[in-house]
Design a protein around this motif. Structure first.
Motif, PDB file in Angstrom:
ATOM      1  N   VAL A   1       0.833  -1.200   0.000  1.00 35.84           N
ATOM      2  CA  VAL A   1       0.000   0.000   0.000  1.00 35.84           C
ATOM      3  C   VAL A   1       0.870   1.253   0.000  1.00 35.84           C
ATOM      4  O   VAL A   1       0.642   2.197  -0.765  1.00 35.84           O
ATOM      5  CB  VAL A   1      -0.947   0.012   1.218  1.00 35.84           C
ATOM      6  N   ARG A   2       1.878   1.256   0.845  1.00 33.96           N
ATOM      7  CA  ARG A   2       2.785   2.397   0.928  1.00 33.96           C
ATOM      8  C   ARG A   2       3.451   2.655  -0.427  1.00 33.96           C
ATOM      9  O   ARG A   2       3.564   3.809  -0.868  1.00 33.96           O
ATOM     10  CB  ARG A   2       3.830   2.126   2.010  1.00 33.96           C
ATOM     11  N   ASP A   3       3.880   1.576  -1.093  1.00 34.68           N
ATOM     12  CA  ASP A   3       4.531   1.722  -2.394  1.00 34.68           C
ATOM     13  C   ASP A   3       3.577   2.287  -3.439  1.00 34.68           C
ATOM     14  O   ASP A   3       3.955   3.150  -4.251  1.00 34.68           O
ATOM     15  CB  ASP A   3       5.086   0.377  -2.869  1.00 34.68           C
ATOM     16  N   GLN A   4       2.329   1.801  -3.425  1.00 43.80           N
ATOM     17  CA  GLN A   4       1.359   2.283  -4.416  1.00 43.80           C
ATOM     18  C   GLN A   4       1.013   3.751  -4.180  1.00 43.80           C
ATOM     19  O   GLN A   4       0.913   4.531  -5.127  1.00 43.80           O
ATOM     20  CB  GLN A   4       0.096   1.423  -4.371  1.00 43.80           C
ATOM     21  N   LEU A   5       0.824   4.131  -2.925  1.00 41.94           N
ATOM     22  CA  LEU A   5       0.517   5.528  -2.622  1.00 41.94           C
ATOM     23  C   LEU A   5       1.696   6.439  -2.961  1.00 41.94           C
ATOM     24  O   LEU A   5       1.519   7.538  -3.492  1.00 41.94           O
ATOM     25  CB  LEU A   5       0.143   5.673  -1.151  1.00 41.94           C
ATOM     26  N   THR A   6       2.902   5.965  -2.669  1.00 41.14           N
ATOM     27  CA  THR A   6       4.101   6.741  -3.012  1.00 41.14           C
ATOM     28  C   THR A   6       4.205   6.900  -4.523  1.00 41.14           C
ATOM     29  O   THR A   6       4.560   7.978  -5.024  1.00 41.14           O
ATOM     30  CB  THR A   6       5.364   6.053  -2.468  1.00 41.14           C
ATOM     31  N   GLY A   7       3.887   5.835  -5.253  1.00 40.92           N
ATOM     32  CA  GLY A   7       3.903   5.888  -6.712  1.00 40.92           C
ATOM     33  C   GLY A   7       2.893   6.867  -7.282  1.00 40.92           C
ATOM     34  O   GLY A   7       3.043   7.363  -8.404  1.00 40.92           O
ATOM     35  N   MET A   8       1.834   7.157  -6.502  1.00 36.53           N
ATOM     36  CA  MET A   8       0.835   8.137  -6.920  1.00 36.53           C
ATOM     37  C   MET A   8       1.281   9.564  -6.631  1.00 36.53           C
ATOM     38  O   MET A   8       0.573  10.520  -6.955  1.00 36.53           O
ATOM     39  CB  MET A   8      -0.500   7.873  -6.202  1.00 36.53           C
ATOM     40  N   GLY A   9       2.431   9.710  -5.978  1.00 36.70           N
ATOM     41  CA  GLY A   9       2.936  11.040  -5.691  1.00 36.70           C
ATOM     42  C   GLY A   9       2.653  11.531  -4.289  1.00 36.70           C
ATOM     43  O   GLY A   9       2.811  12.722  -3.997  1.00 36.70           O
ATOM     44  N   LEU A  10       2.245  10.614  -3.390  1.00 37.91           N
ATOM     45  CA  LEU A  10       1.966  10.999  -2.010  1.00 37.91           C
ATOM     46  C   LEU A  10       3.172  10.750  -1.121  1.00 37.91           C
ATOM     47  O   LEU A  10       3.993   9.876  -1.392  1.00 37.91           O
ATOM     48  CB  LEU A  10       0.781  10.193  -1.460  1.00 37.91           C
ATOM     49  N   THR A  11       3.266  11.521  -0.054  1.00 33.70           N
ATOM     50  CA  THR A  11       4.219  11.241   1.013  1.00 33.70           C
ATOM     51  C   THR A  11       3.421  10.591   2.131  1.00 33.70           C
ATOM     52  O   THR A  11       2.603  11.251   2.784  1.00 33.70           O
ATOM     53  CB  THR A  11       4.892  12.531   1.519  1.00 33.70           C
ATOM     54  N   VAL A  12       3.600   9.302   2.307  1.00 34.04           N
ATOM     55  CA  VAL A  12       2.735   8.515   3.191  1.00 34.04           C
ATOM     56  C   VAL A  12       3.174   8.672   4.643  1.00 34.04           C
ATOM     57  O   VAL A  12       4.365   8.603   4.962  1.00 34.04           O
ATOM     58  CB  VAL A  12       2.754   7.031   2.791  1.00 34.04           C
ATOM     59  N   GLY A  13       2.207   8.873   5.516  1.00 35.67           N
ATOM     60  CA  GLY A  13       2.486   8.978   6.946  1.00 35.67           C
ATOM     61  C   GLY A  13       1.186   9.021   7.716  1.00 35.67           C
ATOM     62  O   GLY A  13       0.365   9.921   7.514  1.00 35.67           O
ATOM     63  N   TYR A  14       0.984   8.045   8.584  1.00 36.09           N
ATOM     64  CA  TYR A  14      -0.251   7.986   9.370  1.00 36.09           C
ATOM     65  C   TYR A  14      -0.320   9.141  10.366  1.00 36.09           C
ATOM     66  O   TYR A  14       0.677   9.509  10.983  1.00 36.09           O
ATOM     67  CB  TYR A  14      -0.329   6.653  10.112  1.00 36.09           C
ATOM     68  N   MET A  15      -1.512   9.726  10.500  1.00 33.08           N
ATOM     69  CA  MET A  15      -1.765  10.762  11.497  1.00 33.08           C
ATOM     70  C   MET A  15      -2.920  10.321  12.382  1.00 33.08           C
ATOM     71  O   MET A  15      -3.962   9.884  11.881  1.00 33.08           O
ATOM     72  CB  MET A  15      -2.125  12.094  10.815  1.00 33.08           C
ATOM     73  N   THR A  16      -2.744  10.420  13.682  1.00 33.53           N
ATOM     74  CA  THR A  16      -3.833  10.138  14.602  1.00 33.53           C
ATOM     75  C   THR A  16      -4.936  11.171  14.413  1.00 33.53           C
ATOM     76  O   THR A  16      -4.708  12.216  13.776  1.00 33.53           O
ATOM     77  CB  THR A  16      -3.345  10.202  16.060  1.00 33.53           C
TER      78      THR A  16
END
Length: 329
Positions: A287-302
């Motif tokens: 999931v992280r790889d796919q989101l990163t590939g979409m141009g996002l900087t992935v990071g969970y926020m509470t």
């Protein structure tokens, strides 16, 4: 032998605790017997829609219930936001949104029909991103400076630039670019990034501004060219594209965000459990790889961290909107 037994017992106890937690979580969401709806304020085919469908599929596995994406396009996410406000706070309706609907739209529309602070509950955030300036394949421009020169020579300094929604971050960027480079640029609003992209691919409009996820696939395929991104850091998905900070347009350091919201009054247990499931999903390497590939900087926020980012971004854009002289409509 005693140590081995102790280790085995410890492992069994941990496994039992994990199973019990999973069963409790699944039961909490399955009690109503209804699927979870994830509202998206833009049409199928755009960046937000693709992100929602990826996360929903994985969340279904985590929660043990059906998670269905429901597109409610129109008015820059306003229709979907109003639908969330009207939904029963029973844990069956969520809203996946980026910054525009939550932080920008309530400042530029007199009567949006919702107040994100009072009508919504932050469930969790999962990424930040940047907006980008792209040109269609039919233009000769290969860089942002090429585009500026092309508009000056072929359009006498006039040009239309597509934006996914009126009075949005992309529209303000178009105004600021026009002011800085002394161009008469007009923002052409669409009902989401998908129809804007369709016109760019058909060379019906020469340029557009949207999120990196909106452009990334067609940029990689050479069908459109992203020529600049906001912020002061180049994007890993397109490292050769300069930032507007490099080009001299500063003041856009607060990054847009993606988050998930529930109606006000939603039980805290639902918010806590769903947020925990979201944190596990975005930690999955695939999931992280796919989101990163979409141009996002992935990071969970509470939920608390999402609320803090929302407030900071809203304040930052309040200053930009006032400086631009824009009057709420």
């Amino acid at each position: 032998m005693k140590n081995s037994r102790r280790s085995l017992l410890s492992t069994l106890l941990r496994s039992t605790a994990v199973l019990a937690t999973a069963l409790t979580l699944g039961t909490a969401f399955a009690q109503s017997g209804k699927p979870i709806r994830v509202l998206v304020g833009f049409p199928p085919g755009g960046g937000s829609d693709a992100i929602a469908r990826l996360l929903s599929e994985k969340l279904k596995n985590e929660l043990g219930v059906s998670v269905v994406v429901e597109n409610r396009p129109g008015a820059g996410g306003q229709i979907a936001a109003q639908a969330l406000k009207a939904a029963a706070p029973d844990g069956t309706t969520l809203f996946l949104s980026h910054d525009h609907t939550i932080s920008i739209l309530p400042q530029v529309v007199k009567n949006p029909g919702f107040d994100p602070v009072h009508d919504f509950v932050p469930v969790g955030g999962f990424a930040t991103f940047v907006n980008a300036f792209a040109v269609s394949g039919g233009t000769p421009a290969r860089s942002f400076n090429d585009y500026v020169g092309w508009v000056r020579t072929s359009g006498s300094g006039k040009g239309a630039v597509g934006v996914p929604a009126p009075a949005s971050t992309p529209e303000f960027l178009v105004k600021l670019v026009g002011q800085k480079y002394q161009l008469d640029l007009v923002a052409a609003p669409y009902r989401g990034s998908a129809p804007m992209m369709a016109d760019m691919l058909g060379n019906q409009i020469a340029a557009g501004v949207g999120s990196v996820p909106d452009f990334i696939e067609n940029h990689k395929a050479g069908k459109v060219r992203v020529v600049a991104v906001l912020g002061n850091k180049r994007q890993g998905a397109m490292p050769d594209v300069p930032t507007f900070d490099e080009l001299g347009l500063k003041g856009f350091d607060d990054l847009p965000y993606y988050g998930i919201y529930a109606p006000a009054g939603t039980p805290q247990k639902f918010v806590t459990d769903f947020s925990a499931a979201l944190s596990r999903v975005v930690a999955i390497p695939e999931v992280r790889d796919q989101l990163t590939g979409m141009g996002l900087t992935v990071g969970y926020m509470t939920p608390e961290q999402l609320a803090t980012r929302q407030a900071a971004y809203t304040e930052a854009w309040s200053r930009i909107i006032k400086t631009s002289g824009f009057v709420a409509q």
